[in-house]
Scaffold this motif. Structure first.
Motif, PDB file in Angstrom:
ATOM      1  N   HIS A 125       0.755  -1.153   0.018  1.00  0.00           N
ATOM      2  CA  HIS A 125       0.044   0.053  -0.207  1.00  0.00           C
ATOM      3  C   HIS A 125       0.863   1.304  -0.156  1.00  0.00           C
ATOM      4  O   HIS A 125       1.346   1.507   0.889  1.00  0.00           O
ATOM      5  CB  HIS A 125      -0.878   0.066   1.204  1.00  0.00           C
ATOM      6  N   HIS A 126       0.835   2.113  -1.133  1.00  0.00           N
ATOM      7  CA  HIS A 126       1.228   3.295  -1.168  1.00  0.00           C
ATOM      8  C   HIS A 126       0.164   4.121  -1.956  1.00  0.00           C
ATOM      9  O   HIS A 126       0.113   4.108  -3.183  1.00  0.00           O
ATOM     10  CB  HIS A 126       2.633   3.251  -1.748  1.00  0.00           C
ATOM     11  N   PRO A 127      -0.498   4.953  -1.314  1.00  0.00           N
ATOM     12  CA  PRO A 127      -1.624   5.873  -1.921  1.00  0.00           C
ATOM     13  C   PRO A 127      -1.147   6.464  -3.292  1.00  0.00           C
ATOM     14  O   PRO A 127      -0.004   6.925  -2.936  1.00  0.00           O
ATOM     15  CB  PRO A 127      -2.126   6.663  -0.939  1.00  0.00           C
ATOM     16  N   ALA A 128      -1.893   6.406  -4.213  1.00  0.00           N
ATOM     17  CA  ALA A 128      -1.568   7.173  -5.441  1.00  0.00           C
ATOM     18  C   ALA A 128      -2.523   8.212  -5.775  1.00  0.00           C
ATOM     19  O   ALA A 128      -3.548   8.018  -5.767  1.00  0.00           O
ATOM     20  CB  ALA A 128      -1.321   5.981  -6.558  1.00  0.00           C
TER      21      ALA A 128
ATOM     22  N   ASP B 162      -4.754  16.016   2.468  1.00  0.00           N
ATOM     23  CA  ASP B 162      -4.598  15.581   3.983  1.00  0.00           C
ATOM     24  C   ASP B 162      -3.827  16.497   4.518  1.00  0.00           C
ATOM     25  O   ASP B 162      -3.137  15.805   5.418  1.00  0.00           O
ATOM     26  CB  ASP B 162      -4.719  14.142   4.223  1.00  0.00           C
ATOM     27  N   ASN B 163      -3.512  17.884   4.427  1.00  0.00           N
ATOM     28  CA  ASN B 163      -2.603  18.574   5.173  1.00  0.00           C
ATOM     29  C   ASN B 163      -1.105  18.393   4.896  1.00  0.00           C
ATOM     30  O   ASN B 163      -0.115  19.056   5.470  1.00  0.00           O
ATOM     31  CB  ASN B 163      -2.861  18.711   6.748  1.00  0.00           C
ATOM     32  N   GLN B 164      -0.987  17.268   3.917  1.00  0.00           N
ATOM     33  CA  GLN B 164       0.277  16.986   3.509  1.00  0.00           C
ATOM     34  C   GLN B 164       0.813  17.709   2.221  1.00  0.00           C
ATOM     35  O   GLN B 164       0.086  17.674   1.237  1.00  0.00           O
ATOM     36  CB  GLN B 164       0.674  15.606   3.157  1.00  0.00           C
ATOM     37  N   PRO B 165       1.672  18.692   2.233  1.00  0.00           N
ATOM     38  CA  PRO B 165       2.077  19.462   0.728  1.00  0.00           C
ATOM     39  C   PRO B 165       2.594  18.378  -0.257  1.00  0.00           C
ATOM     40  O   PRO B 165       3.649  17.732   0.128  1.00  0.00           O
ATOM     41  CB  PRO B 165       3.329  20.426   1.055  1.00  0.00           C
ATOM     42  N   VAL B 166       1.847  18.302  -1.588  1.00  0.00           N
ATOM     43  CA  VAL B 166       2.311  17.286  -2.287  1.00  0.00           C
ATOM     44  C   VAL B 166       2.870  18.009  -3.584  1.00  0.00           C
ATOM     45  O   VAL B 166       3.324  17.324  -4.481  1.00  0.00           O
ATOM     46  CB  VAL B 166       1.028  16.282  -2.589  1.00  0.00           C
TER      47      VAL B 166
ATOM     48  N   ASN C 150       7.999  20.671   2.629  1.00  0.00           N
ATOM     49  CA  ASN C 150       8.416  20.273   4.234  1.00  0.00           C
ATOM     50  C   ASN C 150       9.100  18.977   3.958  1.00  0.00           C
ATOM     51  O   ASN C 150       9.005  17.836   4.427  1.00  0.00           O
ATOM     52  CB  ASN C 150       7.115  19.564   4.626  1.00  0.00           C
ATOM     53  N   LEU C 151      10.295  19.274   3.196  1.00  0.00           N
ATOM     54  CA  LEU C 151      11.235  18.110   2.765  1.00  0.00           C
ATOM     55  C   LEU C 151      12.729  18.719   3.263  1.00  0.00           C
ATOM     56  O   LEU C 151      12.812  19.881   3.456  1.00  0.00           O
ATOM     57  CB  LEU C 151      11.197  17.844   1.408  1.00  0.00           C
TER      58      LEU C 151
ATOM     59  N   ASN D  11       6.135  16.416  -4.519  1.00  0.00           N
ATOM     60  CA  ASN D  11       6.595  15.548  -3.183  1.00  0.00           C
ATOM     61  C   ASN D  11       5.961  14.260  -3.399  1.00  0.00           C
ATOM     62  O   ASN D  11       4.590  14.129  -2.924  1.00  0.00           O
ATOM     63  CB  ASN D  11       6.189  16.205  -2.029  1.00  0.00           C
ATOM     64  N   THR D  12       6.724  13.106  -3.613  1.00  0.00           N
ATOM     65  CA  THR D  12       5.990  11.810  -3.569  1.00  0.00           C
ATOM     66  C   THR D  12       6.354  11.190  -2.389  1.00  0.00           C
ATOM     67  O   THR D  12       6.253   9.601  -2.396  1.00  0.00           O
ATOM     68  CB  THR D  12       6.485  10.993  -4.724  1.00  0.00           C
ATOM     69  N   GLU D  13       6.748  11.714  -1.321  1.00  0.00           N
ATOM     70  CA  GLU D  13       7.052  10.986   0.058  1.00  0.00           C
ATOM     71  C   GLU D  13       6.130  10.240   0.467  1.00  0.00           C
ATOM     72  O   GLU D  13       6.146   8.948   1.067  1.00  0.00           O
ATOM     73  CB  GLU D  13       7.715  11.934   0.878  1.00  0.00           C
ATOM     74  N   HIS D  14       4.619  10.743   0.413  1.00  0.00           N
ATOM     75  CA  HIS D  14       3.494   9.968   1.186  1.00  0.00           C
ATOM     76  C   HIS D  14       2.515   9.502   0.066  1.00  0.00           C
ATOM     77  O   HIS D  14       1.667   8.641   0.199  1.00  0.00           O
ATOM     78  CB  HIS D  14       2.981  10.960   1.950  1.00  0.00           C
TER      79      HIS D  14
END
Length: 237
Positions: A71-74, A134-138, A196-197, A226-229
């Protein structure tokens, strides 16, 4: 509002995967089996499976079926639809923050796509936004529009926060296709801070040239992802 049946199946299968009922590498039941079990058409089943694939929960292999992935949300951000529209089709929450509101500017001399003489002469309207899930900068997005035949654009409130909807509703400009160029790079300090990296973290850099329904009118974007999450994906059919 009643949830469409294919979305109900999509949510059920996703919950089963997250609960560990189907582990990485397992095959989901076949389309025929799911269709019979849930009393729905195969078309509905395919819609549910397509949504799972778009989100990165499964990989569909011809002749094998639907295989559960780690699982790695896309997010389907490689399509040319708007950010809000793409994320709005998932369970995630999308927000956008203006870092620089629309303002008239000159094109950079070394702009990332070739510009026509007319585009150079009229200048551009530049916008800088930070897109979050979800409040994560992408995504850090720099957008440039030729300052031509879009009167009052800098003063108009955006329709539902969407650039594409604003262009369509106020100026009858519809995005029809996109030419995009993608490469990986190490995030410089300013970009890394916005996303935020740590400086030097690998990110995706995408240059886009959007064609519109108005001949010769293009919209340009430079995107840092940003592909961290969240994986950045698309579906090709």
């Amino acid at each position: 509002m009643k949830i469409p049946r294919y979305k109900q199946l999509h949510q059920q299968l996703k919950a089963d995967i997250l609960a560990g009922h189907y582990e990485e590498g397992n095959l989901l039941p076949s389309e025929n089996t799911l269709s019979a079990k849930h009393s729905m058409t195969r078309m509905m089943v395919r819609q549910a499976l397509s949504a799972l694939e778009q989100e990165g929960y499964i990989a569909r292999r011809q002749g094998k079926g639907s295989i559960v992935c780690a699982h790695h949300p896309a997010l389907g951000l490689l399509s040319f639809r708007g950010f809000s529209e793409v994320v709005g089709e998932t369970e995630y929450s999308a927000t956008s923050q203006f870092l620089s509101k629309p303002q008239i500017a000159e094109w950079n001399e070394d702009f990332f796509f070739d510009l026509s003489e007319n585009e150079r002469q009229v200048g551009c309207i530049a916008v800088e936004r930070l897109r979050q899930v979800d409040n994560q900068p992408v995504m850090l997005e720099y957008t440039y529009l030729p300052n031509l035949d879009i009167p009052g654009f800098c003063q108009k409130p955006w329709v539902e926060g969407s650039l594409f909807r604003t262009l369509y509703q106020h100026y009858q400009l519809e995005i029809t296709s996109v030419d995009q160029r993608i490469r990986a790079l190490a995030a410089k300090a300013k970009i890394a801070t916005q996303l935020n990296l740590e400086a030097g973290t690998p990110i995706l850099h995408i240059h886009r040239k959007y064609s519109t329904s108005r001949h010769g009118y293009f919209v340009y974007s430079s995107l840092y992802c940003n592909t961290e999450h969240y994986a950045i994906s698309t579906t090709i059919k």
